[in-house]
Write a protein that holds these residues in place. Structure first.
Motif, PDB file in Angstrom:
ATOM      1  N   ALA A 119      -1.172  11.222   4.138  1.00  0.00           N
ATOM      2  CA  ALA A 119      -0.959  12.435   4.936  1.00  0.00           C
ATOM      3  C   ALA A 119       0.505  12.572   5.358  1.00  0.00           C
ATOM      4  CB  ALA A 119      -1.868  12.413   6.166  1.00  0.00           C
ATOM      5  N   ARG A 120       1.148  11.470   5.699  1.00  0.00           N
ATOM      6  CA  ARG A 120       2.567  11.506   6.080  1.00  0.00           C
ATOM      7  C   ARG A 120       3.434  11.900   4.882  1.00  0.00           C
ATOM      8  NH1 ARG A 120       3.597   9.098  11.202  1.00  0.00           N
ATOM      9  NH2 ARG A 120       1.583   9.100  12.282  1.00  0.00           N
ATOM     10  N   TYR A 121       3.124  11.368   3.724  1.00  0.00           N
ATOM     11  CA  TYR A 121       3.876  11.727   2.525  1.00  0.00           C
ATOM     12  C   TYR A 121       3.751  13.224   2.226  1.00  0.00           C
ATOM     13  CZ  TYR A 121       4.450   6.780   1.160  1.00  0.00           C
ATOM     14  OH  TYR A 121       4.800   5.454   1.092  1.00  0.00           O
ATOM     15  N   LYS A 122       2.549  13.733   2.324  1.00  0.00           N
ATOM     16  CA  LYS A 122       2.313  15.148   2.018  1.00  0.00           C
ATOM     17  C   LYS A 122       3.007  16.050   3.038  1.00  0.00           C
ATOM     18  CE  LYS A 122      -1.964  16.149   0.764  1.00  0.00           C
ATOM     19  NZ  LYS A 122      -3.450  16.120   0.738  1.00  0.00           N
ATOM     20  N   ALA A 123       3.080  15.611   4.273  1.00  0.00           N
ATOM     21  CA  ALA A 123       3.762  16.408   5.286  1.00  0.00           C
ATOM     22  C   ALA A 123       5.272  16.422   5.053  1.00  0.00           C
ATOM     23  CB  ALA A 123       3.452  15.845   6.679  1.00  0.00           C
ATOM     24  N   ALA A 124       5.808  15.306   4.573  1.00  0.00           N
ATOM     25  CA  ALA A 124       7.252  15.214   4.343  1.00  0.00           C
ATOM     26  C   ALA A 124       7.678  15.842   3.033  1.00  0.00           C
ATOM     27  CB  ALA A 124       7.689  13.746   4.377  1.00  0.00           C
ATOM     28  N   ASP A 125       6.772  15.947   2.085  1.00  0.00           N
ATOM     29  CA  ASP A 125       7.094  16.414   0.729  1.00  0.00           C
ATOM     30  C   ASP A 125       5.974  17.352   0.269  1.00  0.00           C
ATOM     31  OD1 ASP A 125       8.044  16.712  -1.833  1.00  0.00           O
ATOM     32  OD2 ASP A 125       7.598  14.665  -2.486  1.00  0.00           O
ATOM     33  N   ARG A 126       5.898  18.515   0.909  1.00  0.00           N
ATOM     34  CA  ARG A 126       4.769  19.424   0.716  1.00  0.00           C
ATOM     35  C   ARG A 126       4.648  19.928  -0.726  1.00  0.00           C
ATOM     36  NH1 ARG A 126       2.743  20.613   5.668  1.00  0.00           N
ATOM     37  NH2 ARG A 126       4.126  20.259   7.452  1.00  0.00           N
ATOM     38  N   GLY A 127       5.747  19.985  -1.423  1.00  0.00           N
ATOM     39  CA  GLY A 127       5.691  20.481  -2.790  1.00  0.00           C
ATOM     40  C   GLY A 127       4.993  19.549  -3.750  1.00  0.00           C
ATOM     41  N   ASP A 128       4.767  18.305  -3.347  1.00  0.00           N
ATOM     42  CA  ASP A 128       4.152  17.321  -4.241  1.00  0.00           C
ATOM     43  C   ASP A 128       2.823  16.801  -3.704  1.00  0.00           C
ATOM     44  OD1 ASP A 128       5.927  17.157  -6.451  1.00  0.00           O
ATOM     45  OD2 ASP A 128       7.373  16.123  -5.184  1.00  0.00           O
ATOM     46  N   SER A 129       2.098  17.621  -2.981  1.00  0.00           N
ATOM     47  CA  SER A 129       0.826  17.190  -2.401  1.00  0.00           C
ATOM     48  C   SER A 129      -0.151  16.697  -3.463  1.00  0.00           C
ATOM     49  CB  SER A 129       0.180  18.334  -1.610  1.00  0.00           C
ATOM     50  OG  SER A 129       0.902  18.600  -0.432  1.00  0.00           O
ATOM     51  N   ALA A 130      -0.206  17.388  -4.578  1.00  0.00           N
ATOM     52  CA  ALA A 130      -1.135  17.000  -5.640  1.00  0.00           C
ATOM     53  C   ALA A 130      -0.790  15.616  -6.183  1.00  0.00           C
ATOM     54  CB  ALA A 130      -1.111  18.033  -6.764  1.00  0.00           C
ATOM     55  N   PHE A 131       0.500  15.315  -6.263  1.00  0.00           N
ATOM     56  CA  PHE A 131       0.936  13.998  -6.734  1.00  0.00           C
ATOM     57  C   PHE A 131       0.408  12.910  -5.807  1.00  0.00           C
ATOM     58  CE2 PHE A 131       3.992  10.507  -6.269  1.00  0.00           C
ATOM     59  CZ  PHE A 131       4.088  10.052  -7.573  1.00  0.00           C
ATOM     60  N   TYR A 132       0.542  13.127  -4.495  1.00  0.00           N
ATOM     61  CA  TYR A 132       0.102  12.112  -3.546  1.00  0.00           C
ATOM     62  C   TYR A 132      -1.421  11.994  -3.506  1.00  0.00           C
ATOM     63  CZ  TYR A 132       4.963  12.218  -2.098  1.00  0.00           C
ATOM     64  OH  TYR A 132       6.340  12.154  -2.096  1.00  0.00           O
ATOM     65  N   ASP A 133      -2.125  13.098  -3.716  1.00  0.00           N
ATOM     66  CA  ASP A 133      -3.583  13.022  -3.806  1.00  0.00           C
ATOM     67  C   ASP A 133      -4.001  12.175  -5.002  1.00  0.00           C
ATOM     68  OD1 ASP A 133      -4.075  14.557  -1.553  1.00  0.00           O
ATOM     69  OD2 ASP A 133      -4.206  16.447  -2.666  1.00  0.00           O
ATOM     70  N   GLN A 134      -3.301  12.337  -6.112  1.00  0.00           N
ATOM     71  CA  GLN A 134      -3.604  11.551  -7.299  1.00  0.00           C
ATOM     72  C   GLN A 134      -3.321  10.069  -7.057  1.00  0.00           C
ATOM     73  OE1 GLN A 134      -5.108  12.291 -10.092  1.00  0.00           O
ATOM     74  NE2 GLN A 134      -4.820  10.237 -10.958  1.00  0.00           N
ATOM     75  N   ARG A 135      -2.202   9.770  -6.399  1.00  0.00           N
ATOM     76  CA  ARG A 135      -1.880   8.373  -6.105  1.00  0.00           C
ATOM     77  C   ARG A 135      -2.930   7.760  -5.170  1.00  0.00           C
ATOM     78  NH1 ARG A 135       1.824   6.064  -9.410  1.00  0.00           N
ATOM     79  NH2 ARG A 135       1.907   4.422  -7.826  1.00  0.00           N
ATOM     80  N   ARG A 136      -3.422   8.548  -4.210  1.00  0.00           N
ATOM     81  CA  ARG A 136      -4.461   8.048  -3.304  1.00  0.00           C
ATOM     82  C   ARG A 136      -5.729   7.737  -4.080  1.00  0.00           C
ATOM     83  NH1 ARG A 136      -7.378   5.545  -1.227  1.00  0.00           N
ATOM     84  NH2 ARG A 136      -8.342   5.603   0.843  1.00  0.00           N
ATOM     85  N   ALA A 137      -6.085   8.592  -5.021  1.00  0.00           N
ATOM     86  CA  ALA A 137      -7.275   8.348  -5.839  1.00  0.00           C
ATOM     87  C   ALA A 137      -7.101   7.087  -6.689  1.00  0.00           C
ATOM     88  CB  ALA A 137      -7.548   9.557  -6.730  1.00  0.00           C
ATOM     89  N   ILE A 171       0.831  -1.204   0.000  1.00  0.00           N
ATOM     90  CA  ILE A 171       0.000   0.000   0.000  1.00  0.00           C
ATOM     91  C   ILE A 171       0.862   1.249   0.000  1.00  0.00           C
ATOM     92  CG2 ILE A 171      -1.631   1.317   1.415  1.00  0.00           C
ATOM     93  CD1 ILE A 171      -2.901  -1.353   2.197  1.00  0.00           C
ATOM     94  N   ALA A 172       1.918   1.245   0.820  1.00  0.00           N
ATOM     95  CA  ALA A 172       2.809   2.409   0.874  1.00  0.00           C
ATOM     96  C   ALA A 172       3.476   2.656  -0.470  1.00  0.00           C
ATOM     97  CB  ALA A 172       3.877   2.194   1.949  1.00  0.00           C
ATOM     98  N   GLY A 173       3.872   1.601  -1.157  1.00  0.00           N
ATOM     99  CA  GLY A 173       4.513   1.752  -2.456  1.00  0.00           C
ATOM    100  C   GLY A 173       3.565   2.288  -3.509  1.00  0.00           C
ATOM    101  N   GLN A 174       2.340   1.816  -3.509  1.00  0.00           N
ATOM    102  CA  GLN A 174       1.364   2.300  -4.490  1.00  0.00           C
ATOM    103  C   GLN A 174       1.014   3.764  -4.242  1.00  0.00           C
ATOM    104  OE1 GLN A 174      -1.844  -0.693  -5.625  1.00  0.00           O
ATOM    105  NE2 GLN A 174      -0.966  -1.724  -3.846  1.00  0.00           N
ATOM    106  N   LEU A 175       0.979   4.158  -2.981  1.00  0.00           N
ATOM    107  CA  LEU A 175       0.639   5.541  -2.652  1.00  0.00           C
ATOM    108  C   LEU A 175       1.774   6.508  -2.965  1.00  0.00           C
ATOM    109  CD1 LEU A 175      -1.175   4.935   0.751  1.00  0.00           C
ATOM    110  CD2 LEU A 175      -2.229   5.786  -1.354  1.00  0.00           C
ATOM    111  N   GLY A 176       3.004   6.017  -2.925  1.00  0.00           N
ATOM    112  CA  GLY A 176       4.146   6.900  -3.146  1.00  0.00           C
ATOM    113  C   GLY A 176       4.700   6.887  -4.548  1.00  0.00           C
ATOM    114  N   GLY A 177       4.466   5.802  -5.289  1.00  0.00           N
ATOM    115  CA  GLY A 177       4.964   5.720  -6.654  1.00  0.00           C
ATOM    116  C   GLY A 177       6.465   5.950  -6.742  1.00  0.00           C
ATOM    117  N   SER A 178       6.868   6.721  -7.728  1.00  0.00           N
ATOM    118  CA  SER A 178       8.296   6.973  -7.960  1.00  0.00           C
ATOM    119  C   SER A 178       8.911   7.903  -6.923  1.00  0.00           C
ATOM    120  CB  SER A 178       8.492   7.583  -9.350  1.00  0.00           C
ATOM    121  OG  SER A 178       7.808   8.831  -9.447  1.00  0.00           O
TER     122      SER A 178
END
Length: 297
Positions: free
Chosen positions: A140-158, A41-48
């Motif tokens: 949420a943890r990914y977005k907090a650690a990498d704030r510049g890519d929040s949209a990327f993580y939202d897309q991966r969550r979707a 799950i963590a890998g799919q949410l974070g991608g590259s």
């Protein structure tokens, strides 16, 4: 000298533009998951943007008996995020956290997230509602650690939400068709999924919990379970493929002798290369087929 500097600059540019680079920090997030179902799950949410290492992944081993290594300690020390199951399931992970402190590391304990403690049933990945909570928390943890890519993580969550849909729909379908059907299980790993599908898990709780904890079940619970099987009070037997003992093997053989369908489930991904959702969906299809077979018998 000038040529050497140009070469160094070129190598730096290649490194900066490589697919593994991401976010405001300019590099991937190092993620360590105690178990490979959370790692998937963590890998799919974070991608590259992430590099995920799952510690417990052997489909032929009992995760309860895992012993950590120096490589695990190094991974914990270098991690940006550690995801542990908690509730006593992977206490070795907590020991590694204490022995390898890091100011930059974020830690997600699933048991804390879902309000559970040591002594509670720790098989949280078999509860679909908990799976969704964990996915949201990791995002949420990914977005907090990498704030510049929040949209990327939202897309991966979707995207993960879409990928989980067949798994969630299959749970609903089983509940619609077979709610209330009595089933047995050799271990309480199945309890959360039984609740989600509306199945009536009637095996003695003392039996299931003892097996899960690596102990011999009480004699009375063994006899009660054997009676349930011999009298065909259960329509399907769910069998943990990774916690096999003489007692559970005997129960499985008894069920087969009574023509009670047996469905194997596992504690880690099987096959090891499968995604979380494909692994779960395959097990659900086997369960649904067994229930349908029992209903037609």
């Amino acid at each position: 000298m000038r040529k050497a500097l140009l070469t160094i600059a070129a190598l730096a540019l290649v490194a900066a533009c490589s697919p593994g680079s991401s976010g405001a920090g300019g590099g991937v997030l190092n993620v360590v998951a105690g178990e490979n179902f959370w790692g998937s799950i963590a890998g799919q949410l974070g991608g590259s943007h992430v590099k995920v290492q799952s510690v417990v992944s052997d489909p032929n081993a009992d995760p309860h008996e895992y012993e950590s290594s120096t490589n695990d300690a190094r991974a914990f020390a270098e991690a940006d995020l550690v995801v542990l199951n908690g509730a006593g399931y992977d206490d070795w992970g907590k020991r590694l956290l204490s022995a390898n402190p890091s100011s930059r590391r974020s830690v997600l304990i699933v048991a804390d997230l879902v309000g559970k403690k040591a002594g509670d049933n720790p098989h949280f990945w078999y509860d679909p509602a908990y799976v969704v909570k964990v996915a949201d928390a990791i995002t949420a943890r990914y977005k907090a650690a990498d704030r510049g890519d929040s949209a990327f993580y939202d897309q991966r969550r979707a995207e993960l939400g879409a990928a989980l849909k067949p798994y969630l729909e299959r749970i609903g379908e089983i509940k619609h068709k077979f709610a209330g059907v009595k089933v047995g299980a050799t271990e309480d790993i199945f309890q959360y999924l039984a609740d989600a599908t509306g199945l009536d898990l009637v095996s003695p709780p003392e039996f299931m919990q003892a097996v899960a904890e690596g102990n011999d079940p009480p004699a009375g619970a063994v006899v009660a379970f054997q009676d349930q099987v011999s009298q065909k009070q259960v329509k399907v037997l769910v069998y943990n493929l990774q916690t096999v003992t003489a007692v559970t093997t005997n129960i499985r053989h008894q069920a087969q002798a009574q023509d009670i369908p047996v469905v194997g489930i596992s504690e880690t991904l099987q096959p090891e290369s499968a995604s979380f959702q494909d692994w779960q969906l395959a097990q659900l299809i086997a369960l649904q087929n067994a229930l349908a077979s029992a209903a037609g018998a």
